[in-house]
Design an enzyme around this catalytic site. Structure first.
Site, PDB file in Angstrom:
ATOM      1  N   TYR A 187       4.125   5.371  11.001  1.00  0.00           N
ATOM      2  CA  TYR A 187       4.384   3.950  11.265  1.00  0.00           C
ATOM      3  C   TYR A 187       5.126   3.209  10.145  1.00  0.00           C
ATOM      4  CZ  TYR A 187       0.109   3.660   8.466  1.00  0.00           C
ATOM      5  OH  TYR A 187      -0.833   3.798   7.460  1.00  0.00           O
ATOM      6  N   HIS A 223      -3.657   4.843   4.407  1.00  0.00           N
ATOM      7  CA  HIS A 223      -4.856   3.990   4.399  1.00  0.00           C
ATOM      8  C   HIS A 223      -6.018   4.735   3.744  1.00  0.00           C
ATOM      9  CE1 HIS A 223      -7.999   1.266   5.572  1.00  0.00           C
ATOM     10  NE2 HIS A 223      -8.632   2.278   6.136  1.00  0.00           N
ATOM     11  N   ARG A 268       0.854  -1.192   0.000  1.00  0.00           N
ATOM     12  CA  ARG A 268       0.000   0.000   0.000  1.00  0.00           C
ATOM     13  C   ARG A 268       0.889   1.242   0.000  1.00  0.00           C
ATOM     14  NH1 ARG A 268      -2.491   1.164   5.299  1.00  0.00           N
ATOM     15  NH2 ARG A 268      -0.990   2.836   5.194  1.00  0.00           N
TER      16      ARG A 268
HETATM   17  C1  LIG Z   1     -15.392  -5.198  10.860  1.00  0.00           C
HETATM   18  C2  LIG Z   1     -14.530  -3.974  10.720  1.00  0.00           C
HETATM   19  N1  LIG Z   1     -13.542  -3.766  11.624  1.00  0.00           N
HETATM   20  C3  LIG Z   1     -12.760  -2.673  11.509  1.00  0.00           C
HETATM   21  C4  LIG Z   1     -12.966  -1.763  10.495  1.00  0.00           C
HETATM   22  C5  LIG Z   1     -12.043  -0.533  10.361  1.00  0.00           C
HETATM   23  N2  LIG Z   1     -11.168  -0.771   9.223  1.00  0.00           N
HETATM   24  C6  LIG Z   1     -11.433  -0.234   8.003  1.00  0.00           C
HETATM   25  S1  LIG Z   1     -10.308  -0.687   6.869  1.00  0.00           S
HETATM   26  C7  LIG Z   1      -9.408  -1.577   7.992  1.00  0.00           C
HETATM   27  C8  LIG Z   1      -8.149  -2.282   7.587  1.00  0.00           C
HETATM   28  C9  LIG Z   1      -8.364  -3.323   6.558  1.00  0.00           C
HETATM   29  O1  LIG Z   1      -7.119  -3.798   6.146  1.00  0.00           O
HETATM   30  P1  LIG Z   1      -6.986  -4.743   4.906  1.00  0.00           P
HETATM   31  O2  LIG Z   1      -8.104  -5.730   4.911  1.00  0.00           O
HETATM   32  O3  LIG Z   1      -5.626  -5.285   4.903  1.00  0.00           O
HETATM   33  O4  LIG Z   1      -7.247  -3.792   3.640  1.00  0.00           O
HETATM   34  P2  LIG Z   1      -6.359  -2.574   3.097  1.00  0.00           P
HETATM   35  O5  LIG Z   1      -6.932  -1.334   3.724  1.00  0.00           O
HETATM   36  O6  LIG Z   1      -4.966  -2.812   3.500  1.00  0.00           O
HETATM   37  O7  LIG Z   1      -6.547  -2.554   1.633  1.00  0.00           O
HETATM   38  C10 LIG Z   1     -10.012  -1.525   9.255  1.00  0.00           C
HETATM   39  C11 LIG Z   1      -9.475  -2.183  10.453  1.00  0.00           C
HETATM   40  C12 LIG Z   1     -14.027  -2.009   9.596  1.00  0.00           C
HETATM   41  N3  LIG Z   1     -14.290  -1.194   8.588  1.00  0.00           N
HETATM   42  N4  LIG Z   1     -14.787  -3.128   9.731  1.00  0.00           N
END
Ligand SMILES: Cc1ncc(C[n+]2csc(CCOP(=O)(O)OP(=O)(O)O)c2C)c(N)n1
Ligand SMILES: [Mg+2]
Length: 356
Positions: free
Chosen positions: A271, A262, A258
């Site tokens: 980080y 985020h 990435r």
């Molecule tokens: C059930 C849930 N828990 C927490 C969140 C907050 N949240 C949004 S995106 C994210 C990280 C997701 O990481 P990843 O699946 O690796 O996708 P990336 O953003 O790296 O593409 C989190 C914890 C959420 N949207 N839904």
């Protein structure tokens, strides 16, 4: 357990080996356009958010090949369930930039009528199911959708995109197990981009990435270089064939990074490890495919400038149109859920109107 990473396209754009499933020249050019469309649109949307014009934006910077090359390996009759960082699949399937910008503005022309945050795109016409915020919830949906396709003897599959962070949800385990037991024609496409917001992989799991989990659930598993359009295309095509032969689901783990924050609410400088970004800049999927296309005589400097200028102009026009468009109608707040709008909702709407 350690699992190899499949890759074909070197950082110099040369093919190291010949994949079993090769994209045609047209598909390569279409992928290249989708990669650039995602990159240009994402960058402009982040700028708009910084200017206070839209509320929020996410970027797929550096990860665009995962969505573009997997979409290229499939047909529009195959259902896609994106997480949110897969806008390139939408553009590969022909969704217009203008419609995408309407969505980012959450205005009255937004296909989902402003009911979600930006980056929660989808298209009924293109079989791309609308993104929803709770992570991982689409994984069991895809197992179910694929099982329905099997029961109805469709010649299509269902694919779920998700990040490695999503695999920490119970839904990942329920969905994979369900699909494996029922031999559902589902592809679980994990984009392992090293971060779940600010949590690096080492803080998320002790396994060698996500691939061993597919093996654990008894399904075919392929790990690929997610910045290599040839590897992603080959793995997705192979996975679809496997599914349609009735051999059950496939887990693909695409290794990527990435390169953006985020979202616009994040500051990765807090980080991110030193030197990490530079390593991945070298592996940029656009740079690699461009070198390959130039080597093949399919691309040159003039085509490159005309593509980028054309995309920038289209985005500028789209922003103008979207800015001029009004909000969704207030009535749309209570429509589309019940066949007939219940009295209680009508009363609530009247109350909202009195407050305006
Ligand atoms: C059930 C849930 N828990 C927490 C969140 C907050 N949240 C949004 S995106 C994210 C990280 C997701 O990481 P990843 O699946 O690796 O996708 P990336 O953003 O790296 O593409 C989190 C914890 C959420 N949207 N839904
Ligand atoms: Mg991630």
């Amino acid at each position: 357990m350690e699992i190899e990473t499949r890759h074909f396209l070197g950082v110099d754009g040369k093919l190291i080996a010949t994949p079993k499933f090769l994209p045609s020249d047209d598909q390569l050019l279409k992928m290249y356009r989708a990669l650039w469309t995602a990159r240009v649109v994402d960058e402009r949307m982040i700028t708009l958010q910084r200017q206070g014009v839209i509320s929020f934006a996410m970027s797929s910077l550096g990860e665009e090949a995962c969505a573009a090359a997997s979409a290229a390996a499939l047909e529009v009759s195959d259902w896609l369930y994106p997480q949110y960082r897969e806008v390139a699949c939408l553009f590969y399937r022909g969704f217009s930039i203008e419609n995408y910008i309407h969505h980012m503005f959450c205005n009255g022309a937004d296909l989902i009528k402003g009911r979600q945050m930006p980056n929660h795109f989808g298209s009924r016409e293109l079989n791309i199911v609308t993104v929803s915020s709770p992570i991982g919830t689409k994984i069991p949906h895809v197992a179910g959708c694929a099982y329905a396709m099997k029961v109805q003897k469709e010649k299509a599959i269902s694919l779920c995109y998700f990040g490695e962070g999503a695999t920490s949800e119970g839904d990942f385990h329920a969905g994979l197990n369900f699909a494996a037991v029922l031999d559902a024609p589902a592809i679980f496409f994990c984009r392992n981009n090293n971060y779940a917001i600010s949590t690096g992989c080492e803080g998320q799991f002790a396994s060698d990435g996500i691939a061993p989990k597919g093996v654990g659930y008894g399904m075919k598993t392929i790990r690929v270089d997610g910045n290599d359009v040839f590897a992603v295309f080959d793995a997705t095509r192979e996975a679809k064939e496997h599914c349609l032969l009735g051999k059950g689901p496939v887990l693909i783990e695409a290794m990527t990074y990435r390169m953006s924050g985020h979202s616009t609410s994040d500051d990765p400088s807090q980080y991110r490890k030193e030197g990490e970004l530079e390593i991945w800049q070298e592996r940029c999927p656009i740079k690699r495919l461009r070198s390959h296309l130039i080597d093949k005589g399919l691309w040159d400097e003039a085509k490159e400038s005309s593509l980028i200028e054309g995309l920038q102009d289209e985005v500028t026009r789209g922003i103008k149109v979207a800015r001029a468009f009004g909000d969704p109608s207030l009535e749309s707040l209570i429509e589309d859920v019940y066949e007939e709008v219940p009295e209680s909702l009508k009363e609530q709407l009247e109350e909202v109107k009195r407050c305006l």
